[in-house]
Motif scaffolding. Structure first.
Motif, PDB file in Angstrom:
ATOM      1  N   GLN A  42       0.850  -1.298  -0.016  1.00  0.00           N
ATOM      2  CA  GLN A  42       0.130  -0.082   0.039  1.00  0.00           C
ATOM      3  C   GLN A  42       0.945   1.153  -0.118  1.00  0.00           C
ATOM      4  N   GLN A  43       2.068   1.001   0.733  1.00  0.00           N
ATOM      5  CA  GLN A  43       2.850   2.216   0.652  1.00  0.00           C
ATOM      6  C   GLN A  43       3.430   2.683  -0.670  1.00  0.00           C
ATOM      7  N   TYR A  44       3.801   1.382  -1.572  1.00  0.00           N
ATOM      8  CA  TYR A  44       4.573   1.787  -2.925  1.00  0.00           C
ATOM      9  C   TYR A  44       3.116   2.409  -3.596  1.00  0.00           C
ATOM     10  N   GLN A  45       1.998   1.815  -3.523  1.00  0.00           N
ATOM     11  CA  GLN A  45       0.973   2.468  -4.330  1.00  0.00           C
ATOM     12  C   GLN A  45       0.684   3.977  -4.126  1.00  0.00           C
ATOM     13  N   GLN A  46       0.739   4.328  -2.947  1.00  0.00           N
ATOM     14  CA  GLN A  46       0.672   5.638  -2.394  1.00  0.00           C
ATOM     15  C   GLN A  46       1.763   6.557  -3.145  1.00  0.00           C
ATOM     16  N   SER A  86      20.098  11.985   4.646  1.00  0.00           N
ATOM     17  CA  SER A  86      21.163  12.585   4.155  1.00  0.00           C
ATOM     18  C   SER A  86      21.608  13.590   5.453  1.00  0.00           C
ATOM     19  N   VAL A  87      22.785  14.308   5.377  1.00  0.00           N
ATOM     20  CA  VAL A  87      23.128  15.115   6.634  1.00  0.00           C
ATOM     21  C   VAL A  87      22.109  16.587   6.272  1.00  0.00           C
ATOM     22  N   THR A  88      21.668  16.739   5.315  1.00  0.00           N
ATOM     23  CA  THR A  88      20.826  17.920   4.960  1.00  0.00           C
ATOM     24  C   THR A  88      19.272  17.691   5.547  1.00  0.00           C
ATOM     25  N   GLY A  89      19.087  16.215   5.658  1.00  0.00           N
ATOM     26  CA  GLY A  89      17.919  15.984   6.092  1.00  0.00           C
ATOM     27  C   GLY A  89      16.587  15.198   5.152  1.00  0.00           C
ATOM     28  N   GLU A  90      17.279  15.087   3.867  1.00  0.00           N
ATOM     29  CA  GLU A  90      16.622  14.477   2.943  1.00  0.00           C
ATOM     30  C   GLU A  90      16.433  12.922   3.221  1.00  0.00           C
ATOM     31  N   PRO A  91      15.236  12.498   3.137  1.00  0.00           N
ATOM     32  CA  PRO A  91      14.744  10.854   3.300  1.00  0.00           C
ATOM     33  C   PRO A  91      15.736  10.180   2.108  1.00  0.00           C
ATOM     34  N   LEU A  92      16.391   8.916   2.565  1.00  0.00           N
ATOM     35  CA  LEU A  92      16.914   7.993   1.582  1.00  0.00           C
ATOM     36  C   LEU A  92      16.490   6.850   1.597  1.00  0.00           C
ATOM     37  N   TYR A  93      15.823   6.484   2.888  1.00  0.00           N
ATOM     38  CA  TYR A  93      15.135   5.031   2.922  1.00  0.00           C
ATOM     39  C   TYR A  93      14.295   5.106   4.180  1.00  0.00           C
ATOM     40  N   ARG A  96       7.979   4.168   7.543  1.00  0.00           N
ATOM     41  CA  ARG A  96       6.988   4.984   6.519  1.00  0.00           C
ATOM     42  C   ARG A  96       5.474   4.882   6.785  1.00  0.00           C
ATOM     43  N   ALA A  97       5.168   3.986   7.670  1.00  0.00           N
ATOM     44  CA  ALA A  97       3.840   3.861   8.087  1.00  0.00           C
ATOM     45  C   ALA A  97       3.491   5.247   9.058  1.00  0.00           C
ATOM     46  N   SER A  98       4.601   5.740   9.760  1.00  0.00           N
ATOM     47  CA  SER A  98       4.229   6.815  10.834  1.00  0.00           C
ATOM     48  C   SER A  98       4.420   8.028  10.540  1.00  0.00           C
ATOM     49  N   VAL A  99       4.991   8.192   9.260  1.00  0.00           N
ATOM     50  CA  VAL A  99       5.148   9.879   8.810  1.00  0.00           C
ATOM     51  C   VAL A  99       3.978  10.210   8.388  1.00  0.00           C
ATOM     52  N   ARG A 100       4.011  11.663   8.106  1.00  0.00           N
ATOM     53  CA  ARG A 100       2.974  12.151   7.206  1.00  0.00           C
ATOM     54  C   ARG A 100       3.136  12.126   5.904  1.00  0.00           C
ATOM     55  N   SER A 101       4.113  12.197   5.407  1.00  0.00           N
ATOM     56  CA  SER A 101       4.385  11.895   3.973  1.00  0.00           C
ATOM     57  C   SER A 101       5.791  11.247   3.871  1.00  0.00           C
ATOM     58  N   SER A 102       6.029  10.646   2.456  1.00  0.00           N
ATOM     59  CA  SER A 102       7.182   9.927   2.494  1.00  0.00           C
ATOM     60  C   SER A 102       8.328  10.792   1.943  1.00  0.00           C
ATOM     61  N   ASP A 103       8.139  12.076   1.735  1.00  0.00           N
ATOM     62  CA  ASP A 103       9.354  12.961   1.401  1.00  0.00           C
ATOM     63  C   ASP A 103       9.710  13.772   2.507  1.00  0.00           C
ATOM     64  N   GLU A 104       8.832  13.724   3.845  1.00  0.00           N
ATOM     65  CA  GLU A 104       8.992  14.483   5.027  1.00  0.00           C
ATOM     66  C   GLU A 104      10.734  14.467   5.368  1.00  0.00           C
ATOM     67  N   HIS A 105      11.175  15.679   5.404  1.00  0.00           N
ATOM     68  CA  HIS A 105      12.356  16.055   5.699  1.00  0.00           C
ATOM     69  C   HIS A 105      12.695  15.626   7.556  1.00  0.00           C
ATOM     70  N   LEU A 106      13.797  15.526   7.751  1.00  0.00           N
ATOM     71  CA  LEU A 106      14.246  15.235   9.215  1.00  0.00           C
ATOM     72  C   LEU A 106      13.814  16.224  10.212  1.00  0.00           C
ATOM     73  N   HIS A 107      13.906  17.480   9.614  1.00  0.00           N
ATOM     74  CA  HIS A 107      13.660  18.618  10.345  1.00  0.00           C
ATOM     75  C   HIS A 107      12.087  18.687  10.531  1.00  0.00           C
ATOM     76  N   GLU A 108      11.565  18.285   9.653  1.00  0.00           N
ATOM     77  CA  GLU A 108      10.048  18.427   9.831  1.00  0.00           C
ATOM     78  C   GLU A 108       9.360  17.415  10.628  1.00  0.00           C
ATOM     79  N   HIS A 109      10.200  16.462  10.766  1.00  0.00           N
ATOM     80  CA  HIS A 109       9.571  15.221  12.094  1.00  0.00           C
ATOM     81  C   HIS A 109       9.591  15.564  13.173  1.00  0.00           C
ATOM     82  N   PHE A 110      10.767  16.739  13.627  1.00  0.00           N
ATOM     83  CA  PHE A 110      10.662  17.218  15.060  1.00  0.00           C
ATOM     84  C   PHE A 110       9.611  18.292  15.241  1.00  0.00           C
TER      85      PHE A 110
END
Length: 678
Positions: free
Chosen positions: A78-82, A155-162, A168-182
């Motif tokens: 389902q995550q792949y499909q989204q 990445s060290v700048t916060g882009e999600p790599l994996y 993946r199920a916990s975050v608001r969106s798959s492209d959410e940056h690390l600083h947006e998570h906190f």
């Protein structure tokens, strides 16, 4: 099972794809198209048919793959499909284990977006080199897929790599940056400070469902794809534990009956406020309030009426003061109020007049018009003291002077109030004589199995057998011993008698655990560990049957010296119990940071079972979680004992079974089995 109509539509989709992808049939690697909505393979080349162990495309396409899917696999698909619906240019490469006809087939797969003829989103799958997978790589990929721990690579700048499925199920969106998570910026600052090191902390984070508390573990590493520096983040949801700890912390600093801050709050928060006033050069006042003849209310109308009166008095104080952080219930009918900053003494006089007026107003209790009056003692800051303990002591002296004036009075502390100090000096002199003439002895209060009623141990309690006054209660001399430094000698005397008694009872077939109280002053002694070891060895004792009871105030420092001293005692064989648990800070970290083996529930909770039941159950649950023994103190009624049985408490002590008795009387009790000895 699919209906005939569904099968017909499915077969049409397969036929269209077979024509559309005919050129790929000659590719010598397994290729197939997965239909998300139908949970089936819509197209496959010959190599994929072999991988899936299918005779033909029609046979393979008719398999309903959802029948054997685990919940984790379903969530991942389902995550792949989204993600493909959001961006059809992205790709994913993962290790999977397929199970055609129940036969495990490890494979590395490249997943891409693929539109079916009817416009629906499907997934194009390319198997790549699955023969190269070894057992460790396969099992690690499965662990990442199925674990509930959220694991991400940034990445060290916060882009999600994996992100693994849990992350993946916990975050608001798959492209959410690390600083947006906190939620708070402090979390990112911790990562910046950590640099190349590993860092652990608890942080408030955004998740798809709102906000949660996560235990974060972050480590710098290299991205296996790019070789560039990255953050490997693992997260565990600790929201429930955080809420429990915050609730326990609140209860530890607040009186459960009135909701006001308690003595522990006073010693921490009000002390800080006094230090702040001192730094600013402000003046203040500490007001000590004691209700006159409160005992008469309890005796005539009962404790329930007394509790109602205390709640009403607390509400009146809240209404008068407003800021409840500046008032506290110290226990019983004693309340405390901090005022400041003040312009002059006239402000204190005005506040005292209002207190006397409002607290003395009648109230209805059980259909009766009841009125109590306050006796008020005042110490001024900084004239009468520069710390909370000194101010409380002087305000207390002034309050007793107000009672001597006839009650319903207010008195300011003066240096002339020296009678109490003189009495203390006289008492210290008597105590030194008592130690020399061996007037102190250890008595023993039974610790009883809640379920069976059998004696499991005892608490050694010191008694002063005064040649003129008879038995003197410890409450009348222990504080003086601590203030004068005599507590160390008294503590060694009690431990010595406890060791001898335990050894003698063990020789007669009663292997009991004997607990001995250890005051904070006594614990601070530099030679405590060596002295206690020597006492045990000199008297032929066994430290494994001896328990040292400490209060939570001993642990407030949370320093390495405290840990070292406790660990040295435990390594020698002693057990460590926290006495009066629940009335202090009650931090959950105590239970895993320090070598604690037992919690003793304070008698105040047992006395108020109706309101304290959640706290008692919480303490017992925490003890069970950390594999600790639990002893309830102050059990005085059969109803209290029955409640402890229901809560699955292990042991109790109190007057329902019996108070502390001399060693000979305790020996006689050991032949008795039953619910109560009195």
């Amino acid at each position: 099972m699919r209906t005939n109509r569904q099968l017909s539509a499915h077969q049409a989709t397969v036929a269209c794809l077979d024509n559309r992808l005919s050129e790929l049939k000659r590719v010598h690697q397994p290729l197939w198209v997965y239909d998300f909505d139908d949970a089936s393979i819509a197209w496959a080349n010959a190599e994929a048919l072999a991988l899936w162990q299918a005779e033909s495309l029609q046979v393979l396409s008719e398999r309903d793959l959802s029948e054997d899917m685990t919940q984790v696999v379903t969530m991942r698909l389902q995550q792949y499909q989204q993600d493909f619906l959001r961006d059809d240019s992205i790709q994913f490469r993962e290790y999977w284990t397929l199970y055609p006809n129940g036969d495990p087939q490890p494979v590395e797969i490249l997943f891409s977006a693929f539109r079916l003829n009817d416009g629906r989103m499907a997934m194009f799958c390319e198997a790549q080199g699955f023969q190269r997978l070894d057992n460790d790589a396969l099992r690690s990929s499965q662990a990442l897929l199925y674990t509930s721990v959220m694991i991400s690579l940034f990445s060290v700048t916060g882009e999600p790599l994996y992100r693994n499925p849990a992350a993946r199920a916990s975050v608001r969106s798959s492209d959410e940056h690390l600083h947006e998570h906190f939620i708070e910026d402090t979390a990112m600052r911790r990562l910046d400070i950590a640099s190349e090191q590993e860092v652990n902390f608890v942080a408030n984070v955004h998740v798809g469902s709102g906000e949660r508390w996560h235990d974060i573990s972050a480590r710098r590493c290299l991205d296996a794809v790019s070789g560039e520096s990255a953050w490997l983040i693992s997260e565990v949801d600790v929201s429930q534990l955080k809420a429990t700890q915050e609730r326990a912390n609140f209860l530890a600093e607040h009186d459960i009956l009135t909701g006001l801050p308690n003595r522990n709050h006073v010693s921490i928060v009000l002390e800080q406020r006094i230090l702040q006033m001192y730094a600013r050069g402000d003046q203040g006042a500490l007001i000590f309030i004691d209700l006159d003849h409160f005992k008469d209310i309890n005796d005539s109308l009962g404790h329930a009426a007394g509790d109602s009166l205390l709640v009403e008095i607390a509400n009146r104080l809240k209404h008068l003061v407003g800021d409840t952080d500046n008032i506290a219930r110290l226990g019983g009918d004693e309340f405390l109020l901090l005022m400041g900053p003040l312009m002059d003494k006239g402000e204190v006089d005005a506040r005292i007049a209002k207190l006397k007026q409002h607290l003395s107003e009648p109230m209805m209790l059980q259909g009766r018009n009841v009125r109590v009056t306050p006796s008020i003692g005042v110490s001024l800051f900084p004239a009468d003291g520069k710390n909370i303990n000194e101010l409380m002591r002087h305000a207390d002296l002034a309050m007793y002077h107000a009672k001597d004036l006839g009650r319903n009075e207010a008195a300011y502390f003066t240096q002339d109030m020296s009678e109490a100090v003189d009495c203390r000096i006289n008492l210290e002199s008597e105590l030194m004589v008592a130690l020399k003439e061996k007037q102190f002895s250890a008595w023993f209060q039974p610790r009883v199995d809640v379920q069976s009623g059998e004696i499991r141990g005892a608490e050694a309690l010191v008694r002063w057998v005064h040649p003129e006054r008879g038995i003197v209660s410890p409450a009348d001399f222990i504080p003086a011993c601590e203030d004068s430094g005599l507590i160390a000698c008294l503590g060694k005397l009690v431990l010595t008698q406890a060791v001898i008694a335990q050894r003698q009872w063990a020789q007669n077939g009663h292997a009991l655990k004997i607990s001995v109280n250890l005051s904070p002053v006594q614990f601070a002694g530099e030679t405590l560990v060596e002295d206690f070891m020597q006492i045990v060895e000199d008297n032929g004792g066994d430290p494994h049957f001896l328990e040292l009871e400490i209060t939570e105030s001993v642990l407030l420092g949370n320093d390495q010296a405290t840990i070292g001293k406790l660990q040295a005692l435990v390594d020698y064989g002693f057990h460590i119990a926290i006495d009066d648990f629940g009335t202090g800070y009650s931090n959950l970290s105590y239970l895993h940071r320090y070598p604690i083996s037992c919690l003793k529930i304070d008698r105040s909770f047992i006395a108020q079972l109706d309101t304290a039941q959640p706290i008692i159950e919480l303490i017992i649950s925490m003890a069970r979680l950390f594999d600790l023994d639990v002893v309830a103190e102050g059990v005085e009624t059969s109803a209290q004992l029955q409640a402890l049985k229901a809560y699955d408490c292990q042991e109790y002590q109190g007057f329902f079974y019996g108070g502390a008795v001399a060693p000979g009387e305790f020996t006689a009790l050991l032949g008795f089995d039953g619910e109560a000895a009195a």
